[in-house]
Scaffold this active site. Sequence first.
Site, PDB file in Angstrom:
ATOM      1  N   GLY A  37       0.779  -1.247   0.000  1.00 54.23           N
ATOM      2  CA  GLY A  37       0.000   0.000   0.000  1.00 54.23           C
ATOM      3  C   GLY A  37       0.802   1.284   0.000  1.00 54.23           C
ATOM      4  O   GLY A  37       0.319   2.320  -0.455  1.00 54.23           O
TER       5      GLY A  37
ATOM      6  N   GLU B 218       4.361   4.111   5.778  1.00 55.48           N
ATOM      7  CA  GLU B 218       3.131   3.302   5.788  1.00 55.48           C
ATOM      8  C   GLU B 218       2.014   4.072   5.082  1.00 55.48           C
ATOM      9  O   GLU B 218       2.023   5.305   5.068  1.00 55.48           O
ATOM     10  CB  GLU B 218       2.778   3.001   7.266  1.00 55.48           C
ATOM     11  N   ASP B 219       1.042   3.346   4.523  1.00 57.57           N
ATOM     12  CA  ASP B 219      -0.082   4.037   3.887  1.00 57.57           C
ATOM     13  C   ASP B 219      -1.080   4.566   4.914  1.00 57.57           C
ATOM     14  O   ASP B 219      -1.428   5.733   4.914  1.00 57.57           O
ATOM     15  CB  ASP B 219      -0.781   3.131   2.842  1.00 57.57           C
TER      16      ASP B 219
ATOM     17  N   ASP C  86      -4.317   2.134  11.449  1.00 53.05           N
ATOM     18  CA  ASP C  86      -5.671   1.826  11.874  1.00 53.05           C
ATOM     19  C   ASP C  86      -5.621   1.449  13.368  1.00 53.05           C
ATOM     20  O   ASP C  86      -5.642   2.318  14.234  1.00 53.05           O
ATOM     21  CB  ASP C  86      -6.162   0.674  10.988  1.00 53.05           C
TER      22      ASP C  86
ATOM     23  N   LYS D 120      -6.050   6.955  11.276  1.00 53.38           N
ATOM     24  CA  LYS D 120      -7.421   6.859  11.800  1.00 53.38           C
ATOM     25  C   LYS D 120      -7.328   6.722  13.325  1.00 53.38           C
ATOM     26  O   LYS D 120      -7.425   5.609  13.853  1.00 53.38           O
ATOM     27  CB  LYS D 120      -8.114   5.607  11.257  1.00 53.38           C
TER      28      LYS D 120
ATOM     29  N   PHE E 219     -13.824   3.119   4.704  1.00 52.76           N
ATOM     30  CA  PHE E 219     -12.756   2.278   4.169  1.00 52.76           C
ATOM     31  C   PHE E 219     -12.204   2.993   2.941  1.00 52.76           C
ATOM     32  O   PHE E 219     -12.933   3.279   1.994  1.00 52.76           O
ATOM     33  CB  PHE E 219     -13.267   0.883   3.815  1.00 52.76           C
TER      34      PHE E 219
ATOM     35  N   ASP F 152      -5.707  -0.422  -1.417  1.00 54.55           N
ATOM     36  CA  ASP F 152      -6.553  -1.298  -2.231  1.00 54.55           C
ATOM     37  C   ASP F 152      -7.775  -1.786  -1.468  1.00 54.55           C
ATOM     38  O   ASP F 152      -7.850  -1.690  -0.249  1.00 54.55           O
ATOM     39  CB  ASP F 152      -5.756  -2.543  -2.663  1.00 54.55           C
TER      40      ASP F 152
ATOM     41  N   ARG G 287      -5.682   0.612  -6.408  1.00 49.92           N
ATOM     42  CA  ARG G 287      -4.396   1.188  -5.985  1.00 49.92           C
ATOM     43  C   ARG G 287      -3.966   2.329  -6.893  1.00 49.92           C
ATOM     44  O   ARG G 287      -3.294   3.257  -6.469  1.00 49.92           O
ATOM     45  CB  ARG G 287      -3.296   0.120  -5.999  1.00 49.92           C
TER      46      ARG G 287
HETATM   47  P1  5GP Z   1      -3.151  -1.558  11.625  1.00 45.50           P
HETATM   48  O1  5GP Z   1      -2.099  -2.564  11.936  1.00 45.50           O
HETATM   49  O2  5GP Z   1      -2.768  -0.154  11.995  1.00 45.50           O
HETATM   50  O3  5GP Z   1      -4.477  -1.957  12.203  1.00 45.50           O
HETATM   51  O4  5GP Z   1      -3.444  -1.654  10.086  1.00 45.50           O
HETATM   52  C1  5GP Z   1      -2.732  -0.996   9.103  1.00 45.50           C
HETATM   53  C2  5GP Z   1      -3.052  -1.636   7.781  1.00 45.50           C
HETATM   54  O5  5GP Z   1      -4.454  -1.888   7.687  1.00 45.50           O
HETATM   55  C3  5GP Z   1      -2.742  -0.749   6.620  1.00 45.50           C
HETATM   56  O6  5GP Z   1      -1.422  -0.931   6.154  1.00 45.50           O
HETATM   57  C4  5GP Z   1      -3.742  -1.203   5.579  1.00 45.50           C
HETATM   58  O7  5GP Z   1      -3.244  -2.338   4.881  1.00 45.50           O
HETATM   59  C5  5GP Z   1      -4.931  -1.665   6.388  1.00 45.50           C
HETATM   60  N1  5GP Z   1      -6.007  -0.656   6.449  1.00 45.50           N
HETATM   61  C6  5GP Z   1      -6.522  -0.057   7.542  1.00 45.50           C
HETATM   62  N2  5GP Z   1      -7.511   0.799   7.216  1.00 45.50           N
HETATM   63  C7  5GP Z   1      -7.618   0.744   5.864  1.00 45.50           C
HETATM   64  C8  5GP Z   1      -8.457   1.426   4.915  1.00 45.50           C
HETATM   65  O8  5GP Z   1      -9.305   2.277   5.208  1.00 45.50           O
HETATM   66  N3  5GP Z   1      -8.258   1.091   3.605  1.00 45.50           N
HETATM   67  C9  5GP Z   1      -7.330   0.182   3.201  1.00 45.50           C
HETATM   68  N4  5GP Z   1      -7.219  -0.045   1.903  1.00 45.50           N
HETATM   69  N5  5GP Z   1      -6.525  -0.470   4.068  1.00 45.50           N
HETATM   70  C10 5GP Z   1      -6.676  -0.180   5.383  1.00 45.50           C
END
Ligand code: 5GP
Length: 198
Positions: A61, A115-116, A119, A147, A169, A176, A182
């Site tokens: 991402g 990182e993209d 969450d 977020k 989302f 993606d 993407r």
């Molecule tokens: P975390 O470990 O912080 O919960 O998750 C991070 C990852 O969750 C990101 O790198 C991404 O792959 C995915 N992710 C979380 N929210 C979103 C979203 O709104 N859209 C997309 N495409 N991926 C998300």
Amino acid sequence: MSSKKVLDESLTRDIECIMISAAQLQARTQELGREISRDYRRLLGSALEENTPIAIGLLRGAITFMADLTRALSIPIEYDFMQPSSYGQSHEAGPLRLLHDLTQPVVGRHLLVIEDIVDTGQTLSYLKEKLLQRGAASVKLCALLDKPARRQQAVTLDYTGFCIEQDAFLVGYGLDYAERYRNLPYVAALKPQAYQGE
Ligand code: 5GP
């Protein structure tokens, strides 16, 4: 001749709305590039050349953001990549695994993890700890999107592009859903019906 392209209907029909335009992404990336360059210059001074930081892009991402962000830097930077397990075909998070690891030791190196989106915070807190355990001199975290309302694990971001307050989302600019979207030039919210009932 106009350079504005018309996106295929299959790419846009499940888009609820554009959250961050291509122009906003471009402007914020340039700002972050200036800020990061300034901070590494302050941290490393004349040692920057022998101590070149490594940008660690999180596949897949973050690659679009990484490509733009690193070109907005005015300092030298190396590239490497890690791939934590992704959401796969789903929009719900699962347990974390490392599908691809760095190609070099990081002992004594200054690392900028790119990182993209953050969450729950699980991915970045896990990776930061892992990289420090491997002997990195410093680990800075840079995320295009954050977020904060969804956080389960505390993680301090050194650089954030945009804060997302809405429960949406997001896709596009590298992000993606089931490997699609993407290559959208902007960040958009996906219609809930596009991933509900999956
Ligand atoms: P975390 O470990 O912080 O919960 O998750 C991070 C990852 O969750 C990101 O790198 C991404 O792959 C995915 N992710 C979380 N929210 C979103 C979203 O709104 N859209 C997309 N495409 N991926 C998300």
